[in-house]
Design a protein around this motif. Structure first.
Motif, PDB file in Angstrom:
ATOM      1  N   ALA A   1       4.052  65.616  55.830  1.00 22.39           N
ATOM      2  CA  ALA A   1       5.244  65.197  55.588  1.00 22.39           C
ATOM      3  C   ALA A   1       5.275  63.531  55.599  1.00 22.39           C
ATOM      4  O   ALA A   1       5.950  63.135  54.686  1.00 22.39           O
ATOM      5  N   SER A   2       4.413  62.932  56.473  1.00 22.25           N
ATOM      6  CA  SER A   2       4.385  61.574  56.227  1.00 22.25           C
ATOM      7  C   SER A   2       3.802  61.039  55.097  1.00 22.25           C
ATOM      8  O   SER A   2       4.127  60.034  54.617  1.00 22.25           O
ATOM      9  N   ILE A   3       2.834  61.923  54.395  1.00 22.83           N
ATOM     10  CA  ILE A   3       2.325  61.442  53.247  1.00 22.83           C
ATOM     11  C   ILE A   3       3.179  61.545  52.170  1.00 22.83           C
ATOM     12  O   ILE A   3       3.342  60.698  51.370  1.00 22.83           O
ATOM     13  N   LEU A   4       4.025  62.377  52.049  1.00 21.56           N
ATOM     14  CA  LEU A   4       5.259  62.511  51.217  1.00 21.56           C
ATOM     15  C   LEU A   4       6.357  61.623  51.123  1.00 21.56           C
ATOM     16  O   LEU A   4       6.519  60.954  50.333  1.00 21.56           O
ATOM     17  N   LEU A   5       6.468  61.188  52.480  1.00 19.45           N
ATOM     18  CA  LEU A   5       7.467  60.197  52.704  1.00 19.45           C
ATOM     19  C   LEU A   5       7.097  58.979  52.169  1.00 19.45           C
ATOM     20  O   LEU A   5       7.788  58.098  51.589  1.00 19.45           O
ATOM     21  N   ILE A   6       5.869  58.632  52.228  1.00 15.60           N
ATOM     22  CA  ILE A   6       5.263  57.253  51.966  1.00 15.60           C
ATOM     23  C   ILE A   6       4.964  57.356  50.331  1.00 15.60           C
ATOM     24  O   ILE A   6       5.500  56.323  49.853  1.00 15.60           O
ATOM     25  N   VAL A   7       4.809  58.275  49.788  1.00 15.73           N
ATOM     26  CA  VAL A   7       4.513  58.289  48.511  1.00 15.73           C
ATOM     27  C   VAL A   7       5.659  58.274  47.624  1.00 15.73           C
ATOM     28  O   VAL A   7       5.872  57.628  46.749  1.00 15.73           O
ATOM     29  N   PHE A   8       6.648  58.851  48.166  1.00 12.39           N
ATOM     30  CA  PHE A   8       8.015  59.061  47.449  1.00 12.39           C
ATOM     31  C   PHE A   8       9.103  58.097  48.072  1.00 12.39           C
ATOM     32  O   PHE A   8      10.197  57.893  47.717  1.00 12.39           O
TER      33      PHE A   8
ATOM     34  N   GLY B   1      10.579  57.618  50.856  1.00 16.33           N
ATOM     35  CA  GLY B   1      11.570  58.282  51.519  1.00 16.33           C
ATOM     36  C   GLY B   1      13.097  58.192  50.714  1.00 16.33           C
ATOM     37  O   GLY B   1      14.092  58.313  51.337  1.00 16.33           O
ATOM     38  N   LYS B   2      12.830  58.596  49.433  1.00 12.95           N
ATOM     39  CA  LYS B   2      13.989  58.956  48.439  1.00 12.95           C
ATOM     40  C   LYS B   2      14.238  60.423  48.491  1.00 12.95           C
ATOM     41  O   LYS B   2      13.459  61.037  47.879  1.00 12.95           O
ATOM     42  N   THR B   3      15.436  60.555  48.909  1.00  7.81           N
ATOM     43  CA  THR B   3      15.593  62.106  48.847  1.00  7.81           C
ATOM     44  C   THR B   3      15.914  62.560  47.475  1.00  7.81           C
ATOM     45  O   THR B   3      15.320  63.684  47.278  1.00  7.81           O
ATOM     46  N   ASP B   4      16.776  61.894  46.455  1.00  4.36           N
ATOM     47  CA  ASP B   4      16.513  62.458  45.225  1.00  4.36           C
ATOM     48  C   ASP B   4      15.336  62.602  44.605  1.00  4.36           C
ATOM     49  O   ASP B   4      15.191  63.419  43.667  1.00  4.36           O
ATOM     50  N   ALA B   5      14.536  61.929  44.891  1.00  6.70           N
ATOM     51  CA  ALA B   5      12.893  62.083  44.300  1.00  6.70           C
ATOM     52  C   ALA B   5      12.134  63.289  44.761  1.00  6.70           C
ATOM     53  O   ALA B   5      11.584  63.920  44.262  1.00  6.70           O
ATOM     54  N   LEU B   6      12.559  63.678  46.259  1.00  3.66           N
ATOM     55  CA  LEU B   6      12.092  64.739  46.678  1.00  3.66           C
ATOM     56  C   LEU B   6      12.639  66.033  46.349  1.00  3.66           C
ATOM     57  O   LEU B   6      11.974  67.304  46.296  1.00  3.66           O
ATOM     58  N   ILE B   7      13.882  66.152  46.147  1.00  2.00           N
ATOM     59  CA  ILE B   7      14.478  67.111  45.830  1.00  2.00           C
ATOM     60  C   ILE B   7      13.897  68.193  44.712  1.00  2.00           C
ATOM     61  O   ILE B   7      13.920  69.411  44.984  1.00  2.00           O
ATOM     62  N   PRO B   8      13.593  67.355  43.512  1.00  2.00           N
ATOM     63  CA  PRO B   8      13.210  68.600  42.612  1.00  2.00           C
ATOM     64  C   PRO B   8      11.807  69.289  42.821  1.00  2.00           C
ATOM     65  O   PRO B   8      11.500  70.274  42.313  1.00  2.00           O
ATOM     66  N   LEU B   9      11.182  68.739  43.907  1.00  2.00           N
ATOM     67  CA  LEU B   9      10.015  69.569  44.445  1.00  2.00           C
ATOM     68  C   LEU B   9      10.469  70.660  45.545  1.00  2.00           C
ATOM     69  O   LEU B   9       9.773  71.512  45.824  1.00  2.00           O
ATOM     70  N   TYR B  10      11.621  70.612  46.044  1.00  2.00           N
ATOM     71  CA  TYR B  10      12.168  71.409  47.041  1.00  2.00           C
ATOM     72  C   TYR B  10      12.709  72.677  46.507  1.00  2.00           C
ATOM     73  O   TYR B  10      13.030  72.877  45.344  1.00  2.00           O
ATOM     74  N   ALA B  11      12.686  73.652  47.388  1.00  2.00           N
ATOM     75  CA  ALA B  11      13.409  74.906  47.271  1.00  2.00           C
ATOM     76  C   ALA B  11      12.493  76.149  46.064  1.00  2.00           C
ATOM     77  O   ALA B  11      12.875  77.080  46.449  1.00  2.00           O
ATOM     78  N   ILE B  12      11.693  75.534  45.250  1.00  2.67           N
ATOM     79  CA  ILE B  12      10.945  76.487  44.555  1.00  2.67           C
ATOM     80  C   ILE B  12      10.211  77.276  45.247  1.00  2.67           C
ATOM     81  O   ILE B  12      10.345  78.560  45.125  1.00  2.67           O
ATOM     82  N   GLY B  13       9.267  76.818  46.259  1.00  2.73           N
ATOM     83  CA  GLY B  13       8.546  77.840  47.399  1.00  2.73           C
ATOM     84  C   GLY B  13       9.434  78.573  47.785  1.00  2.73           C
ATOM     85  O   GLY B  13       9.191  79.733  47.941  1.00  2.73           O
ATOM     86  N   VAL B  14      10.490  78.273  48.374  1.00  2.00           N
ATOM     87  CA  VAL B  14      11.209  79.092  49.225  1.00  2.00           C
ATOM     88  C   VAL B  14      12.092  80.250  48.567  1.00  2.00           C
ATOM     89  O   VAL B  14      11.990  81.597  49.143  1.00  2.00           O
ATOM     90  N   PHE B  15      12.420  79.755  47.253  1.00  2.00           N
ATOM     91  CA  PHE B  15      13.198  81.075  46.504  1.00  2.00           C
ATOM     92  C   PHE B  15      11.852  82.004  45.806  1.00  2.00           C
ATOM     93  O   PHE B  15      12.190  83.067  45.592  1.00  2.00           O
ATOM     94  N   LEU B  16      10.647  81.328  45.521  1.00  2.00           N
ATOM     95  CA  LEU B  16       9.798  82.195  45.252  1.00  2.00           C
ATOM     96  C   LEU B  16       9.147  83.361  46.430  1.00  2.00           C
ATOM     97  O   LEU B  16       9.207  84.370  46.187  1.00  2.00           O
ATOM     98  N   SER B  17       9.036  82.806  47.625  1.00  2.00           N
ATOM     99  CA  SER B  17       9.036  83.547  48.727  1.00  2.00           C
ATOM    100  C   SER B  17      10.212  84.694  48.921  1.00  2.00           C
ATOM    101  O   SER B  17       9.775  86.015  49.136  1.00  2.00           O
ATOM    102  N   PHE B  18      11.518  84.316  48.879  1.00  2.00           N
ATOM    103  CA  PHE B  18      12.499  84.973  48.632  1.00  2.00           C
ATOM    104  C   PHE B  18      12.571  86.114  47.978  1.00  2.00           C
ATOM    105  O   PHE B  18      12.692  87.368  48.128  1.00  2.00           O
ATOM    106  N   THR B  19      11.800  85.995  46.636  1.00  2.00           N
ATOM    107  CA  THR B  19      12.002  86.921  45.509  1.00  2.00           C
ATOM    108  C   THR B  19      10.730  87.884  45.980  1.00  2.00           C
ATOM    109  O   THR B  19      11.253  89.321  46.013  1.00  2.00           O
ATOM    110  N   MET B  20       9.848  87.501  46.399  1.00  2.03           N
ATOM    111  CA  MET B  20       8.675  88.153  46.796  1.00  2.03           C
ATOM    112  C   MET B  20       9.067  89.234  48.057  1.00  2.03           C
ATOM    113  O   MET B  20       8.490  90.471  48.203  1.00  2.03           O
TER     114      MET B  20
END
Length: 610
Positions: free
Chosen positions: A362-369, A371-390
């Motif tokens: 998480a620290s690596i992500l915060l440094i790379v992006f 700390g911008k929420t709107d930059a991180l959001i596009p990466l977000y939720a794909i994984g969880v919805f894929l797991s929901f589906t399975m």
């Protein structure tokens, strides 16, 4: 103060294995620990919808309510579906367990990887959104977004290393304060809207048609962004074993409570954003929730209480991941899909490796992006919805195979859930691909491949280490070789130990000149320790190569009849910086010989007084 005393001061006293039951969570503690991620998403869920709609103009904001209703319907479907997961798999593991047992291990790994990625992104998104709540109230903090975010992240690591029970005690109050603030905000805002008082300046309406300039693609992008409000609901099903008894019943009640709170608060904030005519801040320093709170209460004391509670819940939302990630990684490690160390509990019965690994990622992500929420959001939720589906597909197969009581109703519920979540995955991949979703789409199969290789490695090691209980233990004689640098007490101690192991002991000395070799042989004969000395003159002044060549000749001479054992005399210093001054040759010899198949390498320590 010893290192153990410092460790106890920071992390607390070690807990016995029998105390694990005391670390399990009652409902009142499970809600803040496992639901803070989903609850906190109201702080940015509505904002993500409005940001996408704002790309075509403020006239599109009226579509935020239908989008929010669609998301609330999705939440209801998932809550019902995951209550069934809890019934079917009370041992925990959630989507990973369902996919593994019903779709196969490869699909289980995909579900596990998807969730691990989502947990990591949850920490980064939640922490960055929490820092944004601070910058909304105090603009002077804007330049320090990343340091503040890292500070919050490692505070969470520290608290979770202290154990579930202690972290729950700390995190319960901020979560309940946030719930109280949000319910008061929604209540006050709805009262202003219904009575026409306060700062309500805009009528709330549901559009009946698609105006010019607004496309279905924009609506789908807004919907996919708003779906960030759904992440976190699966954490309860992953952690059923961590509930107090009756675990399944308490987990299902917590899940239902979460669904009701999430629907009320998320739907309420979305309605209020339209009632107060809120537009998202293009600079990204003021959140929509902050502007809604300011419109409802002004910049008074309660506004700052809301901001403080929002910051706290968004920071604590990461706690859902700090519980989910270590638990899931421990279950996967037990299945040989992750390094075994992830299944080990620390002194405080926490899965330390999982907690620290999550903090680092998480620290690596915060440094790379930055700390911008709107930059991180596009990466977000794909994984969880894929797991929901399975998970939903896996349950459909389970109900159809078992044909237990009510299996048709259960299969229909999970079938609908699978279809809806699959649609969300497809929408996410298409609408967010260029904005960063491609990173997750590429990383996910790579991680699945890595986990597959880890699993195959463990299987291969287990196959090679397997012992037939009827097989006799072989008796092998050994030849002991002792590399020496002179005659001293360390060599004396090593020879004494070697003679206790085998009568075949050889000391090996490397000289840099014939004169030095002769002198060493004379001293050895005078000392007469009862061990043969082999002296080799190294013309190129190297110590390691002559020893390796001598060991090779010994291996060829004895073949498989005798095992070669190399004992390295080594004295142990008590000050850490002294270790840099000694034993460097022994370290290099050990490193080289450990790669030789039929050579045993051991160290005989001699402790100096200081």
């Amino acid at each position: 103060m010893t290192s153990q005393s410092i460790k106890r001061l920071i992390l607390g006293r070690p807990l016995k294995s029998e105390e694990a039951e005391g670390e399990k969570m009652p409902m009142w503690k499970a809600l803040p620990i496992l639901s803070s991620d989903a609850l906190s998403s109201v702080a940015y869920g509505t904002e993500m919808i409005l940001l996408e709609l704002a790309t075509v103009g403020a006239f599109a904001f009226s579509f935020s309510i239908p989008i929010a209703l669609a998301i609330i319907l999705l939440i209801a479907i998932l809550i019902v579906s995951y209550r069934q997961v809890i019934d079917a798999y009370p041992q925990g593991g959630g989507a990973y367990m369902v996919a593994k047992e019903n779709l196969g291990m490869m699909w289980g790994r995909l579900a596990g990887v998807s969730l691990l990625i989502d947990y990591t992104l949850t920490v980064a998104v939640s922490i960055s959104a929490g820092v944004m709540a601070i910058t909304s109230a105090y603009h002077a903090a804007v330049p320090y977004v990343v340091p503040i975010a890292l500070l919050f992240t490692w505070f969470m690591v520290w608290m979770n290393l202290r154990g579930t029970s202690e972290s729950g005690n700390v995190f319960a109050f901020p979560t309940y304060l946030f719930i109280f603030c949000m319910l008061v905000l929604v209540g006050k805002g709805l009262f202003d809207w219904l009575t026409g008082t306060g700062h309500t300046t805009h009528s709330v309406s549901v559009p009946t048609g698609l105006p010019t300039g607004l496309t279905w693609f924009v609506l789908l992008k807004a919907f996919s962004s708003g779906c960030s409000a759904v992440t976190g609901v699966e954490a309860i099903s992953n952690a059923v074993p961590h509930f107090r008894r009756p675990a399944e019943k308490n987990a299902k009640r917590t899940m239902l409570t979460l669904g009701i709170l999430l629907a009320v608060i998320f739907g309420g904030v979305t309605i209020l954003s339209q009632a107060y005519n809120i537009h998202p801040d293009p600079t990204g320093t003021k959140s929509v929730l902050s502007m809604v709170a300011e419109a409802a209460f002004g910049r008074g004391g309660f506004y700052y209480v809301i901001q403080l509670a929002t910051t706290a819940i968004l920071t604590l939302a990461a706690n859902t991941s700090f519980n989910g990630f270590p638990i899931l990684s421990s279950i996967m490690a037990q299945d040989k899909n992750m390094p075994r160390m992830f299944s080990n509990r620390g002194d405080r019965l926490a899965f330390n490796y999982g907690i620290i690994t999550l903090g680092i990622l998480a620290s690596i992500l915060l440094i790379v992006f930055r700390g911008k929420t709107d930059a991180l959001i596009p990466l977000y939720a794909i994984g969880v919805f894929l797991s929901f589906t399975m998970a939903q597909v896996g349950l459909v197969l389970k109900w159809c195979r078992d044909k237990s009581e009510g299996w048709q109703r259960k299969a229909i519920i999970n079938g609908v859930g699978a279809f809806v979540t699959l649609c969300v995955v497809i929408i996410f991949c298409i609408t967010k691909f260029k904005e960063g979703a491609w990173i997750v789409i590429i990383i996910t199969p790579l991680l699945v491949f890595l986990l597959t290789r880890i699993s195959k490695h463990y299987d291969n090691v287990a196959k090679q280490l397997k012992v037939e209980l009827s097989e006799p233990i072989p008796v092998v004689e050994t030849v002991v070789i002792i590399p020496i640098a002179g005659i001293h007490k360390v060599v004396l101690s090593t020879i004494a130990y070697a003679k206790a192991l085998s009568p075949n002991v050889v000391a090996f000395y490397v000289a840099f000149s014939p004169e030095e070799a002769k002198k060493m042989e004379e001293r050895w004969e005078q000392w007469n320790p009862g061990v043969r000395l082999v002296v080799v003159v190294s013309r190129y002044r190297t110590l390691i190569k002559p020893l390796i060549e001598f060991i090779g000749r010994a291996e060829r001479h004895y073949g498989k009849e005798k095992r070669i054992t190399v004992l390295l005399p080594e004295f142990i210093t008590h000050k850490f910086w002294h270790r840099l001054l000694h034993n460097q040759s022994a370290f290099r010899i050990r490193t080289l010989l450990l790669n030789r198949k039929d050579v045993v390498v051991s160290t005989v320590p001699f402790h100096l007084n200081d």
